[in-house]
Design a protein around this motif. Structure first.
Motif, PDB file in Angstrom:
ATOM      1  N   UNK A 259       6.711  12.906   6.814  1.00 46.57           N
ATOM      2  CA  UNK A 259       8.144  11.764   6.869  1.00 46.57           C
ATOM      3  C   UNK A 259       7.535  10.616   7.178  1.00 46.57           C
ATOM      4  N   UNK A 260       6.910  10.398   8.209  1.00 47.65           N
ATOM      5  CA  UNK A 260       6.386   9.130   9.050  1.00 47.65           C
ATOM      6  C   UNK A 260       5.393   8.450   7.839  1.00 47.65           C
ATOM      7  N   UNK A 261       4.380   9.260   7.208  1.00 45.73           N
ATOM      8  CA  UNK A 261       3.636   8.874   6.321  1.00 45.73           C
ATOM      9  C   UNK A 261       4.258   8.263   5.200  1.00 45.73           C
ATOM     10  N   UNK A 262       5.330   8.655   4.861  1.00 44.73           N
ATOM     11  CA  UNK A 262       6.132   8.273   3.697  1.00 44.73           C
ATOM     12  C   UNK A 262       6.832   6.855   4.165  1.00 44.73           C
ATOM     13  N   UNK A 263       7.265   7.027   5.333  1.00 41.55           N
ATOM     14  CA  UNK A 263       8.178   5.795   5.764  1.00 41.55           C
ATOM     15  C   UNK A 263       7.362   4.572   5.879  1.00 41.55           C
ATOM     16  N   UNK A 264       5.893   4.686   6.448  1.00 46.90           N
ATOM     17  CA  UNK A 264       5.175   3.614   6.497  1.00 46.90           C
ATOM     18  C   UNK A 264       4.494   3.251   5.265  1.00 46.90           C
ATOM     19  N   UNK A 265       3.886   4.099   4.222  1.00 46.65           N
ATOM     20  CA  UNK A 265       3.461   3.660   3.002  1.00 46.65           C
ATOM     21  C   UNK A 265       4.504   3.266   1.957  1.00 46.65           C
ATOM     22  N   UNK A 266       5.929   3.472   2.120  1.00 51.96           N
ATOM     23  CA  UNK A 266       6.834   2.925   1.387  1.00 51.96           C
ATOM     24  C   UNK A 266       6.909   1.521   1.184  1.00 51.96           C
ATOM     25  N   UNK A 267       6.429   0.799   2.193  1.00 50.76           N
ATOM     26  CA  UNK A 267       6.206  -0.750   2.085  1.00 50.76           C
ATOM     27  C   UNK A 267       5.193  -1.238   1.115  1.00 50.76           C
ATOM     28  N   UNK A 268       4.352  -0.357   0.682  1.00 52.12           N
ATOM     29  CA  UNK A 268       3.360  -0.807  -0.124  1.00 52.12           C
ATOM     30  C   UNK A 268       3.705  -0.797  -1.514  1.00 52.12           C
ATOM     31  N   UNK A 269       3.290  -1.864  -2.409  1.00 49.46           N
ATOM     32  CA  UNK A 269       3.585  -1.752  -3.843  1.00 49.46           C
ATOM     33  C   UNK A 269       2.479  -0.693  -4.394  1.00 49.46           C
ATOM     34  N   UNK A 270       1.315  -0.617  -3.767  1.00 53.67           N
ATOM     35  CA  UNK A 270       0.255   0.148  -4.581  1.00 53.67           C
ATOM     36  C   UNK A 270      -0.659   0.277  -3.121  1.00 53.67           C
ATOM     37  N   UNK A 271      -1.243   1.524  -3.269  1.00 50.25           N
ATOM     38  CA  UNK A 271      -2.089   1.807  -1.938  1.00 50.25           C
ATOM     39  C   UNK A 271      -3.486   2.825  -2.123  1.00 50.25           C
ATOM     40  N   UNK A 272      -4.498   2.604  -1.600  1.00 49.05           N
ATOM     41  CA  UNK A 272      -5.585   3.362  -1.673  1.00 49.05           C
ATOM     42  C   UNK A 272      -5.665   4.554  -0.497  1.00 49.05           C
ATOM     43  N   UNK A 273      -6.429   5.525  -0.560  1.00 50.77           N
ATOM     44  CA  UNK A 273      -6.575   6.384   0.622  1.00 50.77           C
ATOM     45  C   UNK A 273      -6.913   5.493   1.991  1.00 50.77           C
ATOM     46  N   UNK A 274      -8.008   4.704   1.748  1.00 44.01           N
ATOM     47  CA  UNK A 274      -8.362   3.625   2.732  1.00 44.01           C
ATOM     48  C   UNK A 274      -7.495   2.789   3.430  1.00 44.01           C
ATOM     49  N   UNK A 275      -6.453   2.446   2.387  1.00 45.54           N
ATOM     50  CA  UNK A 275      -5.267   1.451   3.046  1.00 45.54           C
ATOM     51  C   UNK A 275      -4.453   2.407   3.855  1.00 45.54           C
ATOM     52  N   UNK A 276      -4.066   3.704   3.290  1.00 43.34           N
ATOM     53  CA  UNK A 276      -3.181   4.580   4.016  1.00 43.34           C
ATOM     54  C   UNK A 276      -3.634   4.959   5.363  1.00 43.34           C
ATOM     55  N   UNK A 277      -4.770   5.309   5.413  1.00 44.78           N
ATOM     56  CA  UNK A 277      -5.573   5.322   6.663  1.00 44.78           C
ATOM     57  C   UNK A 277      -5.421   4.277   7.543  1.00 44.78           C
ATOM     58  N   UNK A 278      -5.637   3.149   7.047  1.00 46.47           N
ATOM     59  CA  UNK A 278      -5.596   1.695   8.016  1.00 46.47           C
ATOM     60  C   UNK A 278      -4.308   1.581   8.302  1.00 46.47           C
ATOM     61  N   UNK A 279      -3.157   1.879   7.543  1.00 45.74           N
ATOM     62  CA  UNK A 279      -1.872   1.274   8.039  1.00 45.74           C
ATOM     63  C   UNK A 279      -1.178   2.356   8.812  1.00 45.74           C
TER      64      UNK A 279
END
Length: 831
Positions: free
Chosen positions: A250-270
């Motif tokens: 749920x926390x992962x979804x909450x944080x990555x929901x701010x991005x328009x598009x993202x990669x695995x690398x970006x998800x790991x960093x954010x």
């Protein structure tokens, strides 16, 4: 028991039939509320076309109403398909730029392979001009190109629907919603066999809405119950998709929901979650609202998931939210996505980082925000924080000048001076760079006053140890004017002083701007020689200016040289180094509308002087200059050129009607040379209309004005219309100058007649575009395909394609040699 597959794709036969006309329509508009499966249906269709037709697919996902971000997405889509046509091309800001972009797109996308351009979530762009552009493009697209636009809102103006006619295919929610039989089939495809009562209940509660049905099936599979009929879609989504997830997911979804598009690398960093790849894999398998894009590396959330994820994010502790946004900002900044970075940093109140981004951007992308938005953002930034970033203050000063927000610009200047005064510990070099660049920016307020500008440039040069950060030397230098002399000749009789000041001023300016506007003083002196009839001296200086500019990428200055070259070619046996058609092709490849507009101005003036109205670019010939964005300092020059076109077209009353307004603009900007041209043009119009007294008065004013600097060529350029007035003025106070003008004018008229005879075209050429005409001339000159490709900056394959189109247009048949011979014969027939 059959295996559940809730992410199964289901496209009913009815929807497949609905999609079939897409492949024969110029524009398909898919309009339905969120969650009706618009994107899924179109992606399925495009995947089918790629497999069966080897189609070219260009997908553009829209995430906001920021035009710069949207345009970058379009450019990326073209680049991903191996098409470089839009690289470096700016977003079309005016109707003329939009028309030119349409031409470019039609040329680039035309071919044998079907091509589909899909714009998703178009409703987010919120730009009425964009919708009209798409409709205009659809009316001009080649048969192999198909435009697909998905939107929640109806974006088509009624008049455009009528204009498009059968070229438009419309798909709405009625075509996309599931009926009773389709709902049962979809559930079966997902591995669930519903009872008749369950199908009826779902159809009644969801009304065929795909997303709502999907969420209910999830709830039925996970908890054994259908969702409440009274729940809103977001509550349904949270209940079916989020509430049963582990807290970490749920926390992962909450944080990555701010991005328009993202990669695995970006998800790991954010998220700072090392196992982000595994989380994404699980989510993608379990949740149809998490999509992997066709590149195989990028992910996006459906808007419904984004909305719920943002609600989850709002529940996180404030310090956790801020830390996440800072990581977003750092990621975007590292990837040079400065607008995204600026938004992320501002959202968490990190104005230090936001101002660093402004410094790095140097105001380039910042201008896309618009003055109102930037001023609002600037108002939220604490003054003390702003004072810690003096170079950001300089960038903002330049932005305010561009937007003519002069009071705010001066307010920022005072803030900069205060900041420097408050830091006695700063080195003299650091202070000098700040104060010097401040002087440079302030010099723009003294535009056209070389003495005043030069004082500030010398001051800046003396203080600065490195080039300015607020100016890019590849940008324009003449505000859309093709002439340097027209910009800086300020006062009658002061030409020699102005030339000397330019010689002294420009080296200081070059030093602090890394050579911005290189060659300006040489061009200005060469233009002065031309105006005084010193053609050999003008040509020598022109070649020197070309040499100064060569290879530095400053197209603006090259085009100023071209303007002088083509005027010079009418004064004697001089041939410009680059043919107009070759320069045109070169500019088409650059995709810079400012340079194309400048080129159109050059061509308009040149062909108007020759009386060849067919050669005048359409935007001038049809007098649609209101469709072109022209910066205020360049408008009088463009008005002068348009007047010359009116004279060539015999529209003399228009020249007289427009004259006073243009002269007032010149007076306000101290444009003495432009005013001289305008008075000459008005005198010429009076001569044509039989208004002899008024014409003589205007001519006398112009002769008296020109005599102070020895200008004669502006009169010679209008000899065709002025000759009777000039003949009568031979006994007046400017008799010597008039006799010189008469000789120059007669010679120039004979030169124009000779050029017109040598370049006379067959009647068939009237059906050709400028590009086709250039190609026809080269074929007629017996150039090989390889030679033509080199001259026009095309591939040999493209030359062959254009050549076949040319033969077809001219009705030329037979074998390759026969066709070439027929074309050569056709173009050998002179009028």
């Amino acid at each position: 028991m059959r295996k559940l597959d809730l992410n199964a794709i289901y496209i009913s036969e009815r929807v497949q039939e609905t999609l079939r006309p897409v492949s024969v329509s110029a524009l398909t508009a898919v309009v339905a509320p969120m969650g009706y499966g618009k994107t899924t249906a179109i992606n399925w269709f495009l995947n089918q076309r790629k497999q069966t037709e080897n189609a070219v697919i260009l997908r553009v996902n829209i995430y906001s109403d920021n035009r710069s971000i949207f345009w970058k997405s379009v450019q990326n889509a073209f680049a991903a398909a191996g098409l470089t046509a839009l690289a470096g091309c700016e977003y079309p800001e005016d109707a003329s730029s939009a028309a030119q972009l349409m031409d470019d797109l039609c040329t680039v996308l035309a071919g044998d392979r079907p091509c589909y351009l899909f714009l998703d979530d178009f409703h987010l762009l919120k730009d009425e001009k964009a919708a009209k552009f798409l409709c205009g493009l659809a009316n001009r697209l080649p048969e192999n190109v198909h435009l697909i636009v998905a939107s929640r809102n109806n974006f088509l103006p009624k008049e455009e629907i009528l204009r498009l006619g059968h070229r438009l295919h419309r798909i709405g929610k009625e075509q996309l919603r599931l009926n009773h039989t389709e709902l049962a089939h979809y559930a079966h495809r997902c591995g669930m066999d519903l009872t008749e009562a369950q199908v009826d209940s779902l159809l009644r509660s969801c009304e065929g809405w795909f997303s709502a049905i999907y969420l209910n099936l999830h709830s039925l599979a996970e908890r054994g119950i259908l969702l409440s009929e009274d729940a809103d879609i977001y509550s349904m989504f949270a209940a079916a998709m989020l509430e049963n997830l582990p807290p970490k997911m749920q926390e992962f979804l909450a944080m990555m929901g701010l991005a328009d598009e993202f990669t695995v690398e970006m998800a790991q960093a954010v998220t700072e979650m090392p196992d982000a790849a595994e989380i994404l894999r699980t989510l993608t398998e379990q949740n149809a609202f998490v999509t992997r894009l066709p590149d195989g590396k990028t992910f996006r959330f459906h808007h419904m998931l984004k909305e719920c994820a943002e609600r989850l994010f709002a529940r996180l502790a404030p310090e956790k939210q801020d830390a996440c946004r800072k990581r977003y900002g750092a990621w975007y900044e590292a990837k040079l996505q400065y607008l995204h970075a600026l938004t992320a940093y501002e959202a968490c109140g990190d104005y230090d980082a936001a101002l660093q981004v402004i410094e790095r951007d140097a105001g380039i992308l910042l201008t896309s925000l618009g003055s109102a938005e930037l001023l609002e953002r600037l108002g939220r930034c604490p003054v003390e924080t702003l004072k810690q970033h003096p170079f950001a203050i300089l960038v903002l000063m330049r932005c305010m000048f561009n937007w003519r927000q002069i009071p705010k610009m001066m307010e920022l200047k005072e803030l900069l001076l205060t900041t420097v005064a408050e830091h006695p510990e700063w080195s003299q070099e650091e202070k000098g760079n700040l104060l010097g660049e401040c002087d440079l920016i302030l010099s723009f307020l003294m535009y056209n006053d070389i003495s005043a500008m030069s004082r500030l440039h010398r001051s800046a040069s003396a203080q600065m140890s490195h080039p300015a950060s607020s100016i890019q030397n590849s940008g324009g230098w003449t505000f859309g004017s093709p002439s340097v002399l027209m910009m800086f000749h300020r006062q009658p009789g002061q030409l020699d002083r102005e030339l000397a000041e330019m010689d002294e001023c420009m080296p200081h300016y070059y030093k602090i701007t890394n050579g911005h506007g290189m060659g300006a003083e040489t061009i200005m002196r060469a233009e002065a020689d031309l105006q005084q009839g010193q053609f050999d001296d003008a040509q020598i200086l022109l070649e020197r200016a070309y040499a100064q500019i060569e290879g530095n990428g400053q197209t603006n200055m090259t085009l100023c040289c071209d303007f002088l070259a083509w005027r010079l070619s009418l004064c004697g046996p001089y041939t410009p180094r680059v043919p107009l058609e070759v320069r045109r092709e070169e500019l088409l490849r650059q995709h810079n509308m400012a340079w194309r507009n400048l080129f159109h101005a050059i061509c308009a003036y040149y062909y108007a002087l020759r009386g060849q109205t067919d050669g005048i670019p359409e935007v001038y010939a049809a007098h649609r200059m209101n469709t072109v964005n022209t910066l205020a300092p360049g408008k009088p020059m463009i008005g002068l050129i348009e007047n010359q076109v009116y004279l060539a077209q015999g529209e003399w009353a228009r020249v007289l009607g427009r004259g006073p307004g243009l002269l007032a603009m010149c007076e306000a900007l101290h444009y003495d040379l432009v005013a001289l041209h305008l008075r000459i043009q008005m005198a010429a119009a009076c001569a044509r209309l039989g208004r002899q007294d008024e014409g003589r008065s205007l001519l006398e004013q112009a002769l008296a004005q020109a005599a102070l600097d020895g200008f004669v060529v502006p009169f010679a350029e209008n000899f065709r219309d002025l000759e009777p007035l000039l003949e009568a003025a031979q006994e007046g106070p400017h008799a010597n100058a008039v006799r010189c003008i008469l000789a120059l004018g007669a010679a120039q008229q004979e030169r124009c007649r000779a050029l017109n005879r040598s370049e006379a075209l067959p009647e068939a050429a009237a059906r050709l575009t400028e590009r086709e005409l250039a190609l026809a001339r080269l074929i007629a000159d017996r150039c090989t395909n390889k030679e033509i490709a080199a001259r026009l900056f095309l591939s040999e394959g493209t030359v062959k394609q254009y050549t076949n189109q040319l033969y077809s247009k001219l009705g030329i048949g037979g074998g390759a040699r026969t066709k070439r011979a027929q074309l050569a014969e056709l173009f050998a027939k002179k009028y």
